[in-house]
Design an enzyme around this catalytic site. Structure first.
Site, PDB file in Angstrom:
ATOM      1  CG  HIS A  81      -0.305   0.447   2.473  1.00  0.00           C
ATOM      2  ND1 HIS A  81      -0.878   1.267   3.469  1.00  0.00           N
ATOM      3  CD2 HIS A  81       0.879  -0.100   3.044  1.00  0.00           C
ATOM      4  CE1 HIS A  81      -0.181   1.411   4.401  1.00  0.00           C
ATOM      5  NE2 HIS A  81       0.765   0.530   4.252  1.00  0.00           N
ATOM      6  CB  CYS A 124       3.236   2.806   5.824  1.00  0.00           C
ATOM      7  SG  CYS A 124       3.111   1.152   6.459  1.00  0.00           S
ATOM      8  CD  GLN A 165      -6.714   1.031  10.802  1.00  0.00           C
ATOM      9  OE1 GLN A 165      -7.592   2.188  10.570  1.00  0.00           O
ATOM     10  NE2 GLN A 165      -5.171   1.722  10.952  1.00  0.00           N
ATOM     11  CB  SER A 205      -3.451   4.704   9.244  1.00  0.00           C
ATOM     12  OG  SER A 205      -3.338   3.613  10.445  1.00  0.00           O
ATOM     13  CG  HIS A 231      -4.431   3.028   3.347  1.00  0.00           C
ATOM     14  ND1 HIS A 231      -3.408   2.554   4.015  1.00  0.00           N
ATOM     15  CD2 HIS A 231      -5.392   3.599   4.159  1.00  0.00           C
ATOM     16  CE1 HIS A 231      -3.747   2.753   5.041  1.00  0.00           C
ATOM     17  NE2 HIS A 231      -4.756   3.429   5.396  1.00  0.00           N
TER      18      HIS A 231
HETATM   19  O1  LIG Z   1       0.337  -0.317  10.738  1.00  0.00           O
HETATM   20  C1  LIG Z   1       1.564   0.043  10.242  1.00  0.00           C
HETATM   21  N1  LIG Z   1       2.207   1.085   9.865  1.00  0.00           N
HETATM   22  C2  LIG Z   1       1.580   2.374  10.380  1.00  0.00           C
HETATM   23  C3  LIG Z   1       0.839   2.903   9.185  1.00  0.00           C
HETATM   24  C4  LIG Z   1      -0.302   1.877   8.751  1.00  0.00           C
HETATM   25  N2  LIG Z   1      -1.527   1.854   9.005  1.00  0.00           N
HETATM   26  C5  LIG Z   1      -2.213   1.080   8.195  1.00  0.00           C
HETATM   27  C6  LIG Z   1      -3.366   0.365   8.411  1.00  0.00           C
HETATM   28  C7  LIG Z   1      -3.776  -0.683   7.424  1.00  0.00           C
HETATM   29  C8  LIG Z   1      -2.772  -1.229   6.678  1.00  0.00           C
HETATM   30  C9  LIG Z   1      -1.409  -0.742   6.598  1.00  0.00           C
HETATM   31  C10 LIG Z   1      -1.254   0.220   7.473  1.00  0.00           C
HETATM   32  N3  LIG Z   1       0.063   0.870   7.671  1.00  0.00           N
HETATM   33  C11 LIG Z   1       2.392   3.506  10.734  1.00  0.00           C
HETATM   34  O2  LIG Z   1       3.728   3.495  10.231  1.00  0.00           O
HETATM   35  O3  LIG Z   1       1.959   4.433  11.395  1.00  0.00           O
HETATM   36  C12 LIG Z   1       2.239  -1.314   9.682  1.00  0.00           C
HETATM   37  C13 LIG Z   1       3.575  -1.128   9.021  1.00  0.00           C
HETATM   38  C14 LIG Z   1       4.095  -2.516   8.522  1.00  0.00           C
HETATM   39  C15 LIG Z   1       5.211  -2.800   7.974  1.00  0.00           C
HETATM   40  C16 LIG Z   1       5.372  -4.099   7.450  1.00  0.00           C
HETATM   41  C17 LIG Z   1       4.273  -5.118   7.616  1.00  0.00           C
HETATM   42  C18 LIG Z   1       3.107  -4.756   8.146  1.00  0.00           C
HETATM   43  C19 LIG Z   1       2.920  -3.359   8.683  1.00  0.00           C
HETATM   44  S1  LIG Z   1       1.619  -2.716   9.345  1.00  0.00           S
END
Ligand SMILES: O=C(N[C@H](Cc1nc2ccccc2[nH]1)C(=O)O)c1cc2ccccc2s1
Length: 164
Positions: A60, A114, A132, A155, A158
């Site tokens: 994403h 992200c 989510q 978040s 996307h």
């Molecule tokens: O929640 C994450 N990162 C958040 C932002 C974010 N919010 C999300 C909501 C849904 C899917 C992916 C998303 N990434 C951040 O960096 O503030 C994740 C990062 C990563 C990295 C590698 C694999 C899974 C994930 S899930």
């Protein structure tokens, strides 16, 4: 009928039964409900019949905004853009990507708010209940190789590319 519904446990990734009135949770179907009544509960189709593949994989490109759950990222300490601005920015990326998986990974690496940006936006495999809901539903609605419209979660906004 009862106030039971079927939900997915995000920690265990398995369905459970939740009573919206009494706030009671059960791992097994409540006693007294027939098979038909259980199958008719909200969420049963989605979580009990297993009509969703066990896991999917997606990348994403996230653009956060001041209303994001965590308005900060590797790119920007304090994100203050509005949601409307974030959507306009993402529309520009969507136009540039124009359906190309290579362009998607390129732009996600440079622009995604992200931490998955460091891997071309790849989130790896995930199961129902782990991401989510709007993100999960949008991913499952895509065919492998397809890119979503702009979707919104707590978040930010996307673009999703389903990869498996
Ligand atoms: O929640 C994450 N990162 C958040 C932002 C974010 N919010 C999300 C909501 C849904 C899917 C992916 C998303 N990434 C951040 O960096 O503030 C994740 C990062 C990563 C990295 C590698 C694999 C899974 C994930 S899930």
């Amino acid at each position: 009928m009862s106030n039971w519904e079927v939900r997915i446990s995000s920690s265990r990734g398995v369905p459970y039964y939740y009573n919206t009135e009494t706030k009671e949770s059960l791992w097994e179907a409540p006693a007294g409900l027939t098979q038909e009544q259980v199958a008719a509960l909200p969420g049963a189709k989605q979580y009990l019949s297993g009509d969703r593949p066990a896991q999917v994989r997606a990348s994403h490109l996230l653009v956060k905004h001041r209303g994001s759950r965590r308005p900060s990222s590797w790119k920007e300490q304090n994100i203050t853009r509005s949601k409307e601005e974030a959507i306009e920015i993402l529309k520009g990326y969507a136009h540039e990507i124009d359906g190309s998986a290579e362009k998607f990974a390129e732009l996600a690496t440079v622009h995604s708010d992200c931490s998955s940006h460091s891997n071309g936006g790849d989130l790896g495999f995930f199961r129902p209940g782990q991401m989510q809901k709007p993100f999960e539903d949008a991913t499952y609605a895509l065919k492998v190789g397809e890119i979503s419209d702009i979707i919104s979660t707590d978040s930010g906004v996307h673009l999703i590319l389903r990869t498996a």
